[in-house]
Design a protein around this motif. Structure first.
Motif, PDB file in Angstrom:
ATOM      1  N   LEU A   9       0.847  -1.182   0.000  1.00 14.38           N
ATOM      2  CA  LEU A   9       0.000   0.000   0.000  1.00 14.38           C
ATOM      3  C   LEU A   9       0.884   1.234   0.000  1.00 14.38           C
TER       4      LEU A   9
ATOM      5  N   ASN B 264      -5.598   9.872  11.039  1.00 12.13           N
ATOM      6  CA  ASN B 264      -6.380   8.624  10.985  1.00 12.13           C
ATOM      7  C   ASN B 264      -6.037   7.660  12.118  1.00 12.13           C
TER       8      ASN B 264
ATOM      9  N   LEU C 276      -4.976  -1.888  10.771  1.00 14.07           N
ATOM     10  CA  LEU C 276      -5.568  -1.044   9.739  1.00 14.07           C
ATOM     11  C   LEU C 276      -6.993  -1.543   9.550  1.00 14.07           C
TER      12      LEU C 276
ATOM     13  N   LYS D  99      -9.720   2.372   6.842  1.00 15.21           N
ATOM     14  CA  LYS D  99      -8.342   2.842   6.654  1.00 15.21           C
ATOM     15  C   LYS D  99      -7.882   3.720   7.817  1.00 15.21           C
ATOM     16  N   LYS D 100      -8.286   3.335   9.025  1.00 12.34           N
ATOM     17  CA  LYS D 100      -7.844   4.014  10.230  1.00 12.34           C
ATOM     18  C   LYS D 100      -6.823   3.141  10.946  1.00 12.34           C
TER      19      LYS D 100
ATOM     20  N   LEU E 109      -2.539   4.666   1.773  1.00  9.26           N
ATOM     21  CA  LEU E 109      -3.150   3.394   2.137  1.00  9.26           C
ATOM     22  C   LEU E 109      -3.968   2.783   1.009  1.00  9.26           C
ATOM     23  N   ASN E 110      -3.582   3.095  -0.213  1.00  3.63           N
ATOM     24  CA  ASN E 110      -4.193   2.482  -1.392  1.00  3.63           C
ATOM     25  C   ASN E 110      -3.290   1.374  -1.906  1.00  3.63           C
TER      26      ASN E 110
END
Length: 352
Positions: free
Chosen positions: A5, A129, A170, A174-175, A9-10
């Motif tokens: 990622l 996040n 995670l 996406k926190k 976070l992709n």
């Protein structure tokens, strides 16, 4: 497969042709990983510093902290990417201002994270996040004062003293979600849960290393707080006597009875802070007993199914030594020879 990622976070790619992967979740300290793979522009584009590494069979998420390229004219160039898990995020903050805590350990940790990650006074310290998971309701208490201390070191020490584990996962939004938890007793010392026993007798442990060490043990201390000479405030921690008593001195002059709001701690409150500091120092000098062994990954007890990080199990070696330690880490090594699982078991006695 190992999924990569980016900093947002992709998902940006998969690495499925590595030469080896070492994946080591840990109960107290941050877990770590190492990926060894053939060098290519595509692979190097994925294995960038600060990118994240995930696996579908683990809730540990790694952060790439080191990237090396090794040249070898015989076998070709390789990339080695290393890092620690999301727990290492706690290493990026210190206690910014004087903080006095008299509460449960769990509430104290949650307060430190709230004030230094989630809702700090200075907006530049906020991690957007980062969130807290649900409270576990642990009842052990603490009385401590911190200024400038590293958050990761505080949390690891408190967890070791009280047998807690923690992780940062995670989640689906996406926190970065902080969670505390406690392992389950699966040893012969209890009857509520199925036993997990590693022993040559059951042919589920290939090798084991045993170590019992008292060389650095300290079980009593004189904690000295504020003041000078004979007027300095002190408190003795530890009740062991005779030859079994192993003393140390703890300088706690940084603990102040005067708080930032102008109030003054009572004698009992201040003594509690000295006691906590003494316990922390004794916890850093324990009697240690540890097992580490290679276990059969698919025989009888499987990590992640029959036992988990933090669980207490029973371990026996070929010489009749039997102990009931905690699983504090599990090395999972994947290479051309298959999967190798090496749990580390540890028992630490901390004197009150």
């Amino acid at each position: 497969d190992v999924y990569i990622l980016n900093r947002d976070l992709n998902a940006i790619g998969i690495i499925d042709d590595y030469g080896s992967l070492i994946w080591t979740p840990r109960y107290f300290e941050p877990g770590d990983f190492e990926i060894y793979t053939n060098a290519s522009e595509k692979t190097l584009a994925l294995l960038q510093l600060d990118n994240y590494v995930t696996r579908p069979d683990s809730d540990m998420v790694g952060i790439i902290e080191t990237v090396q390229i090794e040249s070898d004219p015989e076998v070709g160039d390789h990339i080695i990417a290393k890092g620690r898990c999301l727990k290492s995020l706690l290493d990026r903050r210190v206690v910014w201002s004087l903080t006095n805590i008299e509460d449960t350990v769990e509430n104290g940790v949650r307060r430190l994270l709230t004030e230094n990650f989630i809702s700090p006074i200075h907006s530049s310290r906020k991690v957007e996040n980062f969130i807290l998971g649900g409270s576990q309701g642990f009842t052990e208490t603490m009385s401590a004062q911190y200024t400038g201390d590293n958050i990761l070191e505080i949390v690891v020490n408190l967890c070791k003293q009280n047998g807690y584990g923690f992780k940062v996962i995670l989640n689906d939004e996406k926190k970065f979600e902080f969670q505390m938890y406690q392992g389950i007793d699966r040893s012969y010392n209890q009857t509520s849960n199925p036993y997990v026993v590693f022993s040559p007798e059951f042919e589920n442990i290939v090798s084991s290393d045993y170590n019992h060490d008292k060389s650095t043990l300290k079980n009593a201390c004189n904690v000295a707080g504020e003041g000078e000479g004979l007027s300095r405030k002190t408190y003795a921690v530890g009740s062991v006597s005779g030859l079994d008593r192993r003393e140390m001195f703890v300088d706690a002059n940084d603990i102040s009875s005067q708080l930032e709001d102008g109030s003054t701690l009572s004698t009992a409150q201040y003594n509690n802070l000295l006691i906590q500091r003494g316990r922390e120092n004794l916890a850093e000098n324990p009697e240690t007993l540890s097992f580490e062994g290679e276990v059969e990954s698919i025989r009888q007890f499987v990590f992640g199914r029959d036992y988990f990080l933090g669980d207490i199990v029973t371990v026996k070696n070929s010489y009749g030594v039997i102990e009931h330690p905690r699983v504090i880490s599990v090395i999972q090594s994947h290479d051309e020879n298959g999967l190798l699982t090496i749990p580390a078991f540890s028992f630490m006695e901390v004197y009150e």
